[in-house]
Structures are given as structure tokens and as C-alpha cells.
Enzyme design. Structure first.
Site, short mmCIF file in Angstrom:
data_model
loop_
_atom_site.label_atom_id
_atom_site.label_comp_id
_atom_site.label_asym_id
_atom_site.label_seq_id
_atom_site.Cartn_x
_atom_site.Cartn_y
_atom_site.Cartn_z
N ARG A 1 0.83 -1.21 0.00
CA ARG A 1 0.00 0.00 0.00
C ARG A 1 0.86 1.25 0.00
O ARG A 1 0.52 2.26 -0.63
CB ARG A 1 -0.96 -0.02 1.19
CG ARG A 1 -2.00 1.07 1.14
CD ARG A 1 -3.08 0.86 2.19
NE ARG A 1 -2.57 0.97 3.54
CZ ARG A 1 -3.33 0.83 4.63
NH1 ARG A 1 -4.63 0.55 4.50
NH2 ARG A 1 -2.81 0.93 5.84
N LYS B 1 -2.88 6.60 1.57
CA LYS B 1 -2.78 7.01 2.96
C LYS B 1 -1.88 8.23 3.10
O LYS B 1 -0.85 8.22 3.81
CB LYS B 1 -2.27 5.84 3.81
CG LYS B 1 -2.73 5.88 5.26
CD LYS B 1 -2.47 4.56 5.94
CE LYS B 1 -2.80 4.60 7.42
NZ LYS B 1 -4.24 4.80 7.68
N GLU C 1 -16.41 6.35 4.36
CA GLU C 1 -15.76 5.76 5.52
C GLU C 1 -15.82 6.70 6.70
O GLU C 1 -16.23 7.87 6.58
CB GLU C 1 -14.31 5.37 5.21
CG GLU C 1 -13.38 6.50 4.85
CD GLU C 1 -11.96 5.99 4.58
OE1 GLU C 1 -11.16 6.00 5.52
OE2 GLU C 1 -11.67 5.60 3.43
#
Length: 414
Positions: free
Chosen positions: A158, A260, A296
Site C-alpha cells: 500500500r 494514505k 468511511e
């Protein structure tokens, strides 16, 4: 075996050196241990169920608690912490890992440094243009003294995906995992006893080089620090209460919501602070186009349960592909649930049997109530639904080494 760190089957190198990624020299700065500690090279190839051993000696900050290895007489002093009241907050530990490279080059070597402040130019890319990413994962201590990591290669993958989006070089997955292992072992005394919490691992990738005009930074720093933590929400597994945000949005199509990056989290602080001031635990965001589909929560993914079906918003670029999210989907399938990744409307949310959130920090957190446009909907008698409890127990048992790892997700350090 003497009180030292030994990685079985490998040849020793000088006591102030480790072999880092790509077998480059990794310098270990002098520790405060009162006895000499010998460190040996780490395996380069990432292997599941890797077996390492690390022993630290006593010091002025250690307690009388000891964790013994079943295969040696090595014991580890635990840090002097009130483990029974460990919250989710930052705590300074012993070491951090640092690796640097220039734009257009590859990361090749790193070093353990004593934990402390870092020096950055006021014109650093991360400070001026937010060119930075972070990851989050945990290490757990078993009763037999072994240390477990949960799917660290997924975090490495990721990070690389996010680095490509943010125009940054990144460590390879192998370098990432090796650096995590080194950092965890160097801070072993800070890993909570079994059942008392975990060691939170925070890798950072940032544009540390000076840049004035808007452009990728000329230099990058990869850094890992750790902190012992308890529950993210003070309620623990007790239900949390969410409010649906209708005016502000966490991410937009074409933006960076799916990686992220640090900016994703600063953007939610205003809505989150307002929600907490009203007594809510956190905020649930809707999509920015239709304003009716779930995305989210501030720092975790959301799921709803209806009958035997578990649904979660599909990953379409505005939602972070959570590793716990991905794991819960697989665990749910293995337990006979039907799982769906799709657009989920707020109306379905309000009609659900159960709602829960997932994330590295929260693991699985049941939702007791949702407030939307002034209407409050509660779930179950006590808010902790059967499915939430079942999935939480299954995942945490696996992460802590209580149940058999049939998924091949655990990397073991001893």
C-alpha cells in the site's frame, strides 16, 4: 545462550552493525543497555513464520516483569508502564529506523537511531506541500514470548501504491518488512504483555528535501517509530456512536482519498472535533457527488450487516483500501457470510441489523448508534451485535496467535 540478540543460522558482524535491506550495512547507535548486546544480520528474503530471537538487558526504566523464551534462558525486561491502563496515545520508545534517498534513486540502506526529534529544512516538501504518506500496523506478544506481525507485506504494498500517486520513491516490500522487523525487535521491551495491548508501528515516507516551487522534493526519508497502545476508542469493544456528516467531505473523485497521504487526515479534523464536542465518537462521511452513499469514518472503514449479508462500500479511489477491511471480508467469507463490496446508501445503513467499523487501530469496532439529519438509529440492545463480536474474536485471535493461522497472514518473530 547468553543475553543477546541472535538470528539463528547467520554469521555475526560487529556489535554496532546490522545488515539492512539489500545486505547494506545498517548502523545501530549505542543503546543504553547495561550489558553488551550483539546484533546479527537479518534474512533478506521475506518468509512467513520467520524465527528471530532478541533479548534485552535490565536498565533503570525496566520493571521486574520478564518474558522468557521457551527455547533459551533469554529474558526481556518490560518497560515501566501501567499496562492495565494503556490508552491509544503516543509514548516515546527506544529506537526508530531511518532510511533516505534522492529523487530518481532507490532506497538502499537504513539505520536504527535512538528515538528523538528529526531535523527538517523549513522548505521541506512535506512541510510546504504535504508530500508525505504514513502506514500503521501492530506487533503482538504471545504468552510464549514470540512476537507476531499481521500482514506487514500488505502495508508495504500500500505504501508503494501511495508513493506512486504522490510522486515519491519508496522502499521495496522486502525493505519495508525488514525495516519493520528490525524496529520491532529493537523496541521489544515496549511490546505489551499478552492481552494488554499491542505495539503500534508507524512507518512514514516524506519529502524531506528543500523545495520552494511546487515540485517533488529532491530528497526523501523513510522512517519508522513505534509506541505501545491500548484501545483506540476508550469504549474498547463497547459500541461507538457516529454522526453522518452532510456538509464536509473526506475525499473527492480523482483526489487522494484512496491512498494514505497525510492530507486526508487533516481534512477530517474539523468535523471530527465538532462531533466529539457533541458527544459522538466519530464521523461517518458520504460521497461528495451524490451525498447519499457511504464512504468511511475518519480513520476506518464501515460495514453493515443485514441478515447473512455483510456489505461495505466498494473501493473506487475515494476510500482507503484498509488491510483490516480486506482481512475481515476474507474471514467473513470463511465463516459462511455473503459479502458485498458495492455502493451502500445511507438509507440501507439506517435499516441495517448491525454496523461496525474496521481499521488497524480499532480492529473491529461495533456501532451502537448512527445519527443522520437529526434522527438517531440504534442497533441491538447493547450495540455489540453477534456478527461484530464473532468477527472481532476471529480476527484478534488470529492476530494474537491464539487460533491457527490458516490464512498464512502472520509473520512470527521470536
Amino acid at each position: 545462550m547468553e543475553n543477546c540478540a541472535v538470528f539463528a543460522g547467520l554469521h555475526p558482524i560487529p556489535p554496532n552493525q546490522l545488515l539492512g535491506p539489500s545486505r547494506s550495512s545498517l548502523k545501530l547507535l549505542p543503546p543504553f543497555f547495561t550489558e553488551k548486546t550483539h546484533l546479527f544480520s537479518l534474512p533478506l528474503k521475506l518468509q512467513k513464520q520467520s524465527h528471530f530471537a532478541l533479548g534485552t538487558t535490565s536498565n533503570n526504566n525496566g520493571t521486574t516483569s520478564r518474558v522468557a523464551s521457551p527455547t533459551s534462558n533469554v529474558t526481556t525486561e518490560l518497560a515501566d508502564i501501567d499496562w492495565d491502563n494503556l490508552g491509544f496515545g503516543f509514548m516515546s520508545t527506544d529506537y526508530m529506523y531511518v532510511m533516505k534517498c534522492s529523487q530518481g534513486e532507490n532506497f538502499t540502506k537504513g539505520e536504527l537511531q535512538r528515538f528523538g526529534n528529526i531535523e527538517l529544512s523549513p522548505s521541506a516538501g512535506i512541510l510546504n506541500y504535504g508530500q508525505g504518506l504514513f502506514e500503521g500496523l501492530k506487533a503482538y506478544r504471545k504468552h510464549d514470548g514470540k512476537i507476531l506481525l499481521f500482514r506487514p507485506e500488505e502495508n508495504g504494498l500500500r505504501l508503494r501504491m501511495g508513493a506512486e500517486r504522490m510522486c515519491m520513491p519508496s522502499p521495496t516490500v522486502e525493505q519495508f518488512v525488514e525495516a519493520v522487523k528490525v524496529t520491532v525487535l529493537a523496541n521489544k521491551r515496549w511490546i505489551p504483555p499478552p492481552g494488554k495491548g499491542s505495539l503500534y508501528i508507524r512507518p512514514l515516507l516524506m519529502g524531506s528535501g528543500a523545495v520552494l516551487g511546487l515540485a517533488p522534493a529532491p530528497e526523501y526519508t523513510f522512517l519508522i517509530y513505534v509506541s505501545p497502545v491500548g484501545n483506540y476508542f476508550k469504549e474498547g469493544l463497547a459500541p461507538i456512536n457516529l454522526i453522518v456528516e452532510t456538509d464536509m467531505h473526506r475525499a473527492t473523485p480523482g483526489g487522494t482519498g484512496g491512498v494514505k497521504t497525510i492530507g486526508n487526515y487533516a481534512a477530517v479534523l474539523k468535523a471530527q472535533s465538532a462531533a466529539k464536542a457533541k458527544g459522538y465518537s466519530d464521523v461517518l462521511y458520504l460521497d461528495s457527488v451524490h451525498k447519499r452513499y457511504l464512504e468511511e469514518v475518519s480513520s476506518c472503514n464501515v460495514f453493515l450487516v443485514k441478515g447473512n449479508v455483510i456489505s461495505t462500500p466498494a473501493i473506487k479511489g475515494t476510500i482507503l483500501p484498509g488491510i483490516t477491511r480486506k482481512s475481515i471480508l476474507d474471514v467473513a467469507l470463511s465463516q459462511g457470510f455473503q459479502v458485498e463490496e458495492r455502493s451502500v446508501s445511507v438509507d440501507e445503513l439506517l435499516d441495517a441489523d448491525e454496523v461496525f467499523c474496521t481499521g488497524t487501530a480499532v480492529v473491529v469496532s461495533p456501532v451502537g448508534s448512527i445519527t443522520y439529519q437529526g434522527k438517531r438509529v440504534t442497533y441491538g440492545a447493547d450495540g455489540v451485535g453477534r456478527v461484530s463480536q464473532q468477527l472481532y474474536s476471529a480476527l484478534t485471535s488470529l492476530q494474537m496467535g491464539i487460533s491457527e493461522d490458516k490464512m498464512d497472514w502472520i509473520v512470527e518473530l521470536k
